[in-house]
Design a protein around this motif. Sequence first.
Motif, PDB file in Angstrom:
ATOM      1  N   SER A 193       0.815  -1.217   0.000  1.00 19.79           N
ATOM      2  CA  SER A 193       0.000   0.000   0.000  1.00 19.79           C
ATOM      3  C   SER A 193       0.847   1.265   0.000  1.00 19.79           C
ATOM      4  O   SER A 193       1.963   1.290   0.510  1.00 19.79           O
ATOM      5  CB  SER A 193      -0.922   0.013   1.221  1.00 19.79           C
ATOM      6  OG  SER A 193      -0.174   0.167   2.414  1.00 19.79           O
ATOM      7  N   LEU A 194       0.274   2.305  -0.580  1.00 17.86           N
ATOM      8  CA  LEU A 194       0.832   3.654  -0.496  1.00 17.86           C
ATOM      9  C   LEU A 194      -0.120   4.469   0.364  1.00 17.86           C
ATOM     10  O   LEU A 194      -1.299   4.604   0.032  1.00 17.86           O
ATOM     11  CB  LEU A 194       0.957   4.284  -1.881  1.00 17.86           C
ATOM     12  CG  LEU A 194       1.486   5.732  -1.908  1.00 17.86           C
ATOM     13  CD1 LEU A 194       2.926   5.782  -1.406  1.00 17.86           C
ATOM     14  CD2 LEU A 194       1.378   6.320  -3.308  1.00 17.86           C
ATOM     15  N   LEU A 195       0.383   5.003   1.467  1.00 17.99           N
ATOM     16  CA  LEU A 195      -0.447   5.721   2.414  1.00 17.99           C
ATOM     17  C   LEU A 195      -0.153   7.221   2.383  1.00 17.99           C
ATOM     18  O   LEU A 195       0.930   7.651   2.006  1.00 17.99           O
ATOM     19  CB  LEU A 195      -0.213   5.207   3.841  1.00 17.99           C
ATOM     20  CG  LEU A 195      -0.468   3.727   4.110  1.00 17.99           C
ATOM     21  CD1 LEU A 195      -0.240   3.430   5.593  1.00 17.99           C
ATOM     22  CD2 LEU A 195      -1.875   3.322   3.693  1.00 17.99           C
ATOM     23  N   ALA A 196      -1.129   7.993   2.786  1.00 23.20           N
ATOM     24  CA  ALA A 196      -0.971   9.430   2.984  1.00 23.20           C
ATOM     25  C   ALA A 196      -1.202   9.754   4.451  1.00 23.20           C
ATOM     26  O   ALA A 196      -1.934   9.044   5.151  1.00 23.20           O
ATOM     27  CB  ALA A 196      -1.963  10.206   2.116  1.00 23.20           C
ATOM     28  N   THR A 197      -0.601  10.837   4.903  1.00 23.82           N
ATOM     29  CA  THR A 197      -0.786  11.266   6.284  1.00 23.82           C
ATOM     30  C   THR A 197      -0.530  12.768   6.368  1.00 23.82           C
ATOM     31  O   THR A 197      -0.266  13.425   5.363  1.00 23.82           O
ATOM     32  CB  THR A 197       0.173  10.504   7.228  1.00 23.82           C
ATOM     33  OG1 THR A 197      -0.177  10.776   8.593  1.00 23.82           O
ATOM     34  CG2 THR A 197       1.618  10.905   6.993  1.00 23.82           C
ATOM     35  N   GLY A 198      -0.641  13.294   7.552  1.00 27.44           N
ATOM     36  CA  GLY A 198      -0.300  14.686   7.817  1.00 27.44           C
ATOM     37  C   GLY A 198       0.513  14.762   9.088  1.00 27.44           C
ATOM     38  O   GLY A 198       0.118  14.192  10.113  1.00 27.44           O
ATOM     39  N   LEU A 199       1.642  15.420   9.045  1.00 27.81           N
ATOM     40  CA  LEU A 199       2.493  15.548  10.220  1.00 27.81           C
ATOM     41  C   LEU A 199       1.932  16.598  11.174  1.00 27.81           C
ATOM     42  O   LEU A 199       1.291  17.558  10.740  1.00 27.81           O
ATOM     43  CB  LEU A 199       3.902  15.957   9.801  1.00 27.81           C
ATOM     44  CG  LEU A 199       4.621  15.043   8.799  1.00 27.81           C
ATOM     45  CD1 LEU A 199       5.965  15.648   8.433  1.00 27.81           C
ATOM     46  CD2 LEU A 199       4.793  13.651   9.368  1.00 27.81           C
ATOM     47  N   PRO A 200       2.159  16.439  12.469  1.00 33.60           N
ATOM     48  CA  PRO A 200       1.761  17.505  13.398  1.00 33.60           C
ATOM     49  C   PRO A 200       2.430  18.822  13.002  1.00 33.60           C
ATOM     50  O   PRO A 200       3.633  18.861  12.730  1.00 33.60           O
ATOM     51  CB  PRO A 200       2.290  17.006  14.748  1.00 33.60           C
ATOM     52  CG  PRO A 200       2.407  15.519  14.596  1.00 33.60           C
ATOM     53  CD  PRO A 200       2.785  15.301  13.166  1.00 33.60           C
ATOM     54  N   PHE A 201       1.658  19.892  12.935  1.00 35.57           N
ATOM     55  CA  PHE A 201       2.226  21.179  12.567  1.00 35.57           C
ATOM     56  C   PHE A 201       1.661  22.329  13.399  1.00 35.57           C
ATOM     57  O   PHE A 201       2.241  23.402  13.462  1.00 35.57           O
ATOM     58  CB  PHE A 201       1.953  21.474  11.083  1.00 35.57           C
ATOM     59  CG  PHE A 201       0.503  21.753  10.749  1.00 35.57           C
ATOM     60  CD1 PHE A 201       0.053  23.058  10.617  1.00 35.57           C
ATOM     61  CD2 PHE A 201      -0.396  20.723  10.601  1.00 35.57           C
ATOM     62  CE1 PHE A 201      -1.276  23.323  10.325  1.00 35.57           C
ATOM     63  CE2 PHE A 201      -1.723  20.972  10.307  1.00 35.57           C
ATOM     64  CZ  PHE A 201      -2.173  22.277  10.171  1.00 35.57           C
ATOM     65  N   ARG A 202       0.554  22.094  14.054  1.00 33.03           N
ATOM     66  CA  ARG A 202      -0.103  23.157  14.817  1.00 33.03           C
ATOM     67  C   ARG A 202      -0.413  22.688  16.229  1.00 33.03           C
ATOM     68  O   ARG A 202      -0.102  23.358  17.205  1.00 33.03           O
ATOM     69  CB  ARG A 202      -1.402  23.559  14.095  1.00 33.03           C
ATOM     70  CG  ARG A 202      -2.234  24.609  14.786  1.00 33.03           C
ATOM     71  CD  ARG A 202      -3.462  24.908  13.926  1.00 33.03           C
ATOM     72  NE  ARG A 202      -4.255  23.717  13.673  1.00 33.03           N
ATOM     73  CZ  ARG A 202      -5.032  23.538  12.592  1.00 33.03           C
ATOM     74  NH1 ARG A 202      -5.100  24.471  11.672  1.00 33.03           N
ATOM     75  NH2 ARG A 202      -5.730  22.422  12.448  1.00 33.03           N
ATOM     76  N   ASP A 203      -0.996  21.524  16.328  1.00 36.21           N
ATOM     77  CA  ASP A 203      -1.333  20.910  17.614  1.00 36.21           C
ATOM     78  C   ASP A 203      -0.380  19.743  17.832  1.00 36.21           C
ATOM     79  O   ASP A 203      -0.408  18.766  17.093  1.00 36.21           O
ATOM     80  CB  ASP A 203      -2.786  20.419  17.582  1.00 36.21           C
ATOM     81  CG  ASP A 203      -3.187  19.674  18.839  1.00 36.21           C
ATOM     82  OD1 ASP A 203      -2.383  19.621  19.790  1.00 36.21           O
ATOM     83  OD2 ASP A 203      -4.308  19.129  18.866  1.00 36.21           O
ATOM     84  N   ARG A 257       3.160   9.416   2.045  1.00 38.62           N
ATOM     85  CA  ARG A 257       3.206  10.749   1.445  1.00 38.62           C
ATOM     86  C   ARG A 257       2.556  11.767   2.387  1.00 38.62           C
ATOM     87  O   ARG A 257       1.550  11.474   3.036  1.00 38.62           O
ATOM     88  CB  ARG A 257       2.476  10.771   0.100  1.00 38.62           C
ATOM     89  CG  ARG A 257       3.051   9.801  -0.930  1.00 38.62           C
ATOM     90  CD  ARG A 257       4.413  10.273  -1.411  1.00 38.62           C
ATOM     91  NE  ARG A 257       4.975   9.376  -2.410  1.00 38.62           N
ATOM     92  CZ  ARG A 257       5.822   8.386  -2.143  1.00 38.62           C
ATOM     93  NH1 ARG A 257       6.198   8.168  -0.883  1.00 38.62           N
ATOM     94  NH2 ARG A 257       6.291   7.627  -3.106  1.00 38.62           N
ATOM     95  N   ARG A 258       3.120  12.981   2.402  1.00 47.41           N
ATOM     96  CA  ARG A 258       2.550  14.078   3.180  1.00 47.41           C
ATOM     97  C   ARG A 258       2.510  15.292   2.262  1.00 47.41           C
ATOM     98  O   ARG A 258       3.530  15.932   2.032  1.00 47.41           O
ATOM     99  CB  ARG A 258       3.403  14.354   4.419  1.00 47.41           C
ATOM    100  CG  ARG A 258       2.709  15.175   5.509  1.00 47.41           C
ATOM    101  CD  ARG A 258       2.688  16.650   5.251  1.00 47.41           C
ATOM    102  NE  ARG A 258       2.252  17.387   6.441  1.00 47.41           N
ATOM    103  CZ  ARG A 258       2.003  18.684   6.475  1.00 47.41           C
ATOM    104  NH1 ARG A 258       2.136  19.404   5.372  1.00 47.41           N
ATOM    105  NH2 ARG A 258       1.612  19.264   7.584  1.00 47.41           N
ATOM    106  N   CYS A 259       1.336  15.586   1.697  1.00 49.23           N
ATOM    107  CA  CYS A 259       1.234  16.636   0.680  1.00 49.23           C
ATOM    108  C   CYS A 259       0.570  17.913   1.170  1.00 49.23           C
ATOM    109  O   CYS A 259       0.584  18.924   0.474  1.00 49.23           O
ATOM    110  CB  CYS A 259       0.490  16.105  -0.542  1.00 49.23           C
ATOM    111  SG  CYS A 259       1.412  14.810  -1.413  1.00 49.23           S
TER     112      CYS A 259
END
Length: 283
Positions: A169-179, A201-203
């Motif tokens: 699988s190819l997964l997407a996510t979001g890194l902590p940046f505010r909280d 990936r984090r776009c």
Amino acid sequence: MKTESLHLGEHLETAVRAAHAGAALLQSHAHRRSDLVIDKKARNDLVSQADRDAERAILDILVTDTPHLGIVAEESGGDAQGLASWFIDPLDGTTNFLHGIPHYAVSIALVAHAGTVLPGSGPLEKDTPVIGVVYDPCREELFTALHDSGAWLNGHRIRCSSTDTLAESLLATGLPFRDFSFYDAYMPTLANAMHSTRGVRRCGSAALDLAWTACGRYDGYWEMGLAPWDVAAGTLLVREAGGVAEDIRHETPWPIGGYIYASNPHLAGPLYQLAGAQLQNNT
């Protein structure tokens, strides 16, 4: 109990018009980003005149055409009320936009409230996203979804991928940046995903991460610490594309709290274990 029903087809057309109107303002501002006035709502939480102008254009259409529905918008607030409420993010991916990265979108969803009657069915038992629109003006890609009817990209039916193992699988996510309150829970999930999947990936746009999961570009996606308007439309896109999009904590009927995992049905269990195990251990 409410007895009125929602006219979903008409409301979808309204949402699409509103998304195009908001995007037109964004693209106008994109050509003169250096002139934008940028404010900081909090650390790494930016808002520009582009956000505000796009939201105003969206609201002008939604308020005029659906005055009986509630509105919850990122910049101007509002209340969930009536049969259903619009959840609006006029610019999902503000940081990308401000840095000239062509990866951002307008996101508009309609969430029907418990007790509301949908055409051809009885009253809803719980709050449910019933319309989802995510518009990427840079690629001119319009993602739409309608409750119990399907999901589309520029009018063509879309489905989640058929990948059946995390290893492929190819997964997407979001890194902590505010909280950063969930940092300790998030970082082990990222490490596990890096070691157990084809890639991560984090776009920078949750709405597009979910839309791309719905059309099979990503096999799955998870993120923590988002806002409801970030995920409302994308949740329905994934669900109507045959996938799973749920609250990581399994506490709410849709990920209104901003803790979300989404994938095709094959990967839902493994992705939940990857994304949710550490969260449960740290709460």
